[in-house]
Design a protein around this motif. Structure first.
Motif, PDB file in Angstrom:
ATOM      1  N   ALA A  78       1.515 -54.823 -14.834  1.00 48.59           N
ATOM      2  CA  ALA A  78       1.417 -53.585 -14.384  1.00 48.59           C
ATOM      3  C   ALA A  78       1.320 -52.499 -15.324  1.00 48.59           C
ATOM      4  O   ALA A  78       2.163 -52.296 -16.126  1.00 48.59           O
ATOM      5  N   ARG A 120       1.708 -60.373  -9.775  1.00 48.41           N
ATOM      6  CA  ARG A 120       0.283 -60.047  -9.472  1.00 48.41           C
ATOM      7  C   ARG A 120      -0.396 -59.709 -10.802  1.00 48.41           C
ATOM      8  O   ARG A 120      -1.579 -59.752 -10.842  1.00 48.41           O
ATOM      9  N   VAL A 139       1.817 -47.176 -12.053  1.00 50.15           N
ATOM     10  CA  VAL A 139       2.516 -47.327 -10.534  1.00 50.15           C
ATOM     11  C   VAL A 139       2.344 -45.873 -10.074  1.00 50.15           C
ATOM     12  O   VAL A 139       2.937 -44.961 -10.634  1.00 50.15           O
ATOM     13  N   GLY A 160      -0.368 -50.364  -9.107  1.00 45.90           N
ATOM     14  CA  GLY A 160       0.401 -50.413  -8.068  1.00 45.90           C
ATOM     15  C   GLY A 160       0.443 -49.136  -7.470  1.00 45.90           C
ATOM     16  O   GLY A 160       0.420 -48.046  -8.094  1.00 45.90           O
ATOM     17  N   VAL A 183      -1.523 -53.176  -4.273  1.00 47.67           N
ATOM     18  CA  VAL A 183      -1.910 -53.439  -5.693  1.00 47.67           C
ATOM     19  C   VAL A 183      -3.498 -53.677  -5.772  1.00 47.67           C
ATOM     20  O   VAL A 183      -3.871 -54.479  -4.950  1.00 47.67           O
ATOM     21  N   LEU A 200       5.310 -57.185  -7.583  1.00 49.88           N
ATOM     22  CA  LEU A 200       4.146 -56.364  -8.261  1.00 49.88           C
ATOM     23  C   LEU A 200       4.025 -57.051  -9.505  1.00 49.88           C
ATOM     24  O   LEU A 200       2.655 -57.510  -9.946  1.00 49.88           O
ATOM     25  N   VAL A 258      -2.819 -54.683 -13.641  1.00 50.22           N
ATOM     26  CA  VAL A 258      -2.931 -54.208 -11.998  1.00 50.22           C
ATOM     27  C   VAL A 258      -2.248 -52.657 -12.051  1.00 50.22           C
ATOM     28  O   VAL A 258      -1.449 -52.438 -13.070  1.00 50.22           O
TER      29      VAL A 258
END
Length: 69
Positions: free
Chosen positions: A56, A53, A59, A10, A23, A50, A8
């Motif tokens: 990451a 989900r 970001v 962000g 996100v 975050l 993901v």
């Protein structure tokens, strides 16, 4: 909410009292949006949100030289 193991990205739009975070997954699908207070506790909540989900990989933060500092 995505399962862990999903990559993901962000994005955070900074403001005086609240930061708006979004996100997306690695192919650009919007997964969630949430607001967080501009406090240490709010920043910690944003990070937990975050990470819940997916993994990451990046970001981005708008206005990192002012409100995002």
């Amino acid at each position: 909410m995505s399962a862990p193991g999903i990559a993901v990205i962000g994005g955070i739009d900074t403001h005086t009292d609240m930061h708006q975070a979004a996100v997306i997954d690695s192919v650009g699908r919007h997964l969630d949006t949430q607001s967080f207070e501009t406090t240490a506790a709010g920043s910690a909540q944003l990070l937990v949100w975050l990470r819940a989900r997916g993994d990451a990989i990046a970001v981005g933060m708008e206005d990192a030289g002012a409100y995002g500092a």
